[in-house]
Each structure stands twice: as C-alpha cells, then as structure tokens.
Design a protein around this motif. Structure first.
Motif, mmCIF file in Angstrom:
data_model
loop_
_atom_site.group_PDB
_atom_site.id
_atom_site.type_symbol
_atom_site.label_atom_id
_atom_site.label_comp_id
_atom_site.label_asym_id
_atom_site.label_seq_id
_atom_site.Cartn_x
_atom_site.Cartn_y
_atom_site.Cartn_z
ATOM 1 N N VAL A 63 -90.218 -52.033 37.771
ATOM 2 C CA VAL A 63 -88.470 -52.628 37.814
ATOM 3 C C VAL A 63 -89.668 -53.923 37.088
ATOM 4 C CG1 VAL A 63 -87.101 -53.640 38.827
ATOM 5 C CG2 VAL A 63 -88.106 -52.337 40.091
ATOM 6 N N PHE A 64 -89.812 -54.858 37.363
ATOM 7 C CA PHE A 64 -90.299 -56.136 36.398
ATOM 8 C C PHE A 64 -90.647 -55.617 34.643
ATOM 9 C CE2 PHE A 64 -91.752 -59.748 39.330
ATOM 10 C CZ PHE A 64 -90.936 -59.763 40.446
ATOM 11 N N GLU A 65 -91.136 -54.714 34.390
ATOM 12 C CA GLU A 65 -91.104 -54.401 33.595
ATOM 13 C C GLU A 65 -90.304 -54.135 32.522
ATOM 14 O OE1 GLU A 65 -92.845 -53.449 29.563
ATOM 15 O OE2 GLU A 65 -93.434 -55.339 31.472
ATOM 16 N N ILE A 66 -88.931 -53.464 33.099
ATOM 17 C CA ILE A 66 -87.895 -52.563 32.502
ATOM 18 C C ILE A 66 -86.993 -54.054 32.409
ATOM 19 C CG2 ILE A 66 -85.687 -51.641 33.457
ATOM 20 C CD1 ILE A 66 -87.481 -49.582 34.940
ATOM 21 N N PRO A 73 -83.332 -61.638 33.017
ATOM 22 C CA PRO A 73 -84.175 -63.198 33.426
ATOM 23 C C PRO A 73 -84.699 -62.714 35.392
ATOM 24 C CG PRO A 73 -82.221 -63.975 33.678
ATOM 25 C CD PRO A 73 -82.301 -62.462 32.857
ATOM 26 N N LEU A 74 -85.983 -62.754 35.110
ATOM 27 C CA LEU A 74 -86.760 -63.266 36.658
ATOM 28 C C LEU A 74 -86.501 -63.676 37.757
ATOM 29 C CD1 LEU A 74 -89.168 -60.391 35.701
ATOM 30 C CD2 LEU A 74 -86.799 -59.656 36.973
ATOM 31 N N PHE A 75 -87.197 -64.876 37.224
ATOM 32 C CA PHE A 75 -87.320 -66.567 37.568
ATOM 33 C C PHE A 75 -86.889 -67.572 37.069
ATOM 34 C CE2 PHE A 75 -90.627 -63.320 39.881
ATOM 35 C CZ PHE A 75 -90.257 -63.549 41.087
ATOM 36 N N LEU A 86 -95.403 -70.621 36.834
ATOM 37 C CA LEU A 86 -96.679 -69.985 37.684
ATOM 38 C C LEU A 86 -98.326 -70.358 37.715
ATOM 39 C CD1 LEU A 86 -98.121 -67.447 37.849
ATOM 40 C CD2 LEU A 86 -98.903 -66.443 35.621
ATOM 41 N N ALA A 87 -98.378 -71.650 36.516
ATOM 42 C CA ALA A 87 -99.421 -72.683 36.845
ATOM 43 C C ALA A 87 -99.584 -73.406 38.523
ATOM 44 C CB ALA A 87 -99.350 -73.845 35.071
ATOM 45 N N THR A 88 -98.055 -74.267 38.121
ATOM 46 C CA THR A 88 -98.244 -75.044 39.373
ATOM 47 C C THR A 88 -98.140 -74.069 40.727
ATOM 48 O OG1 THR A 88 -95.985 -75.778 38.206
ATOM 49 C CG2 THR A 88 -96.152 -76.340 40.137
ATOM 50 N N GLU A 89 -97.982 -73.025 40.119
ATOM 51 C CA GLU A 89 -97.611 -72.348 42.020
ATOM 52 C C GLU A 89 -99.290 -71.945 42.285
ATOM 53 O OE1 GLU A 89 -95.458 -71.827 44.418
ATOM 54 O OE2 GLU A 89 -93.813 -72.947 42.853
ATOM 55 N N ARG A 90 -99.707 -71.412 41.296
ATOM 56 C CA ARG A 90 -101.135 -71.264 41.178
ATOM 57 C C ARG A 90 -102.249 -72.867 41.961
ATOM 58 N NH1 ARG A 90 -102.505 -68.188 35.504
ATOM 59 N NH2 ARG A 90 -101.855 -65.406 36.802
#
Length: 112
Positions: A63-66, A73-75, A86-90
């Motif tokens: 789903v994300f690849e498609i 947009p996903l996020f 992503l860096a912040t969440e990591r």
C-alpha cells in the motif's frame, strides 16, 4: 482448521477505505491503467484492486509503495519533512525504550 477474520475498528476500516480511494483517484488523475500501476509497483492487478477498495489484509508495504508511486501523501507532504519527523520519532522512541529498561531493572516491591 477454519480461517478466521480479524476484527478491525470502524476507524481503521474508514482510514483504509479513504487511502484506497485516494490511491484510485491519483491513478485516474495520472491516466494510468490499473495494469500499468500494478506492473510499476511490482504487484498483481487483483492486489491493486484490493488496495483501491481499502482491503485491510493487504500488505502495508504494498500500500505504501503504491501510494508513494502516485504521490499520495502518507504522513508528510514532502520527503524532507518526512525525514525530519522520522528522525524525531526515532529519538523519542530510543529515549522511551531506555526509560522502560531502566524502570524494569529496579527492585520490584511486591509487599502489599
């Protein structure tokens, strides 16, 4: 052994349907056939159909690849903001994990 269906919340089902509809709309806006998109994403045509219908059993990776191929947009809207988030969440998760391990190492008081 009979196959059981996993229950999903109405909110999760609505989100999957919404993402599927967004994917379908983006594909049609780009004048892509389902077969063209399926080939480009490396999935079967029936799987793409399931994605567009919001099927909850489809692989998240597919789903994300498609969605990414179509620019859905996903996020975050752009890759730089996604990378920053992503860096912040990591970092946050690393700190939370350390805190959880520290708490579990302490002496447990079971004296009630």
């Amino acid at each position: 052994m009979p196959k059981t269906t996993r229950p999903y919340s109405p909110t999760a089902r609505k989100a999957a349907e919404l993402l599927g509809l967004m994917i379908r709309a983006a594909r049609l806006e780009r004048n892509m056939t389902a077969q063209e998109l399926a080939e480009r994403a490396g999935v079967s045509r029936p799987l793409l159909s399931r994605v567009e219908k919001g099927d909850m059993t489809v692989s998240l990776g597919a789903v994300f690849e498609i969605a990414t191929i179509l620019g859905v947009p996903l996020f975050e809207e752009d890759d730089e903001r996604l990378t920053t988030r992503l860096a912040t969440e990591r970092r946050t998760n690393a700190l939370l994990r350390q805190r959880a391990f520290q708490a579990s190492r302490g002496k447990i008081d079971n004296d009630f």
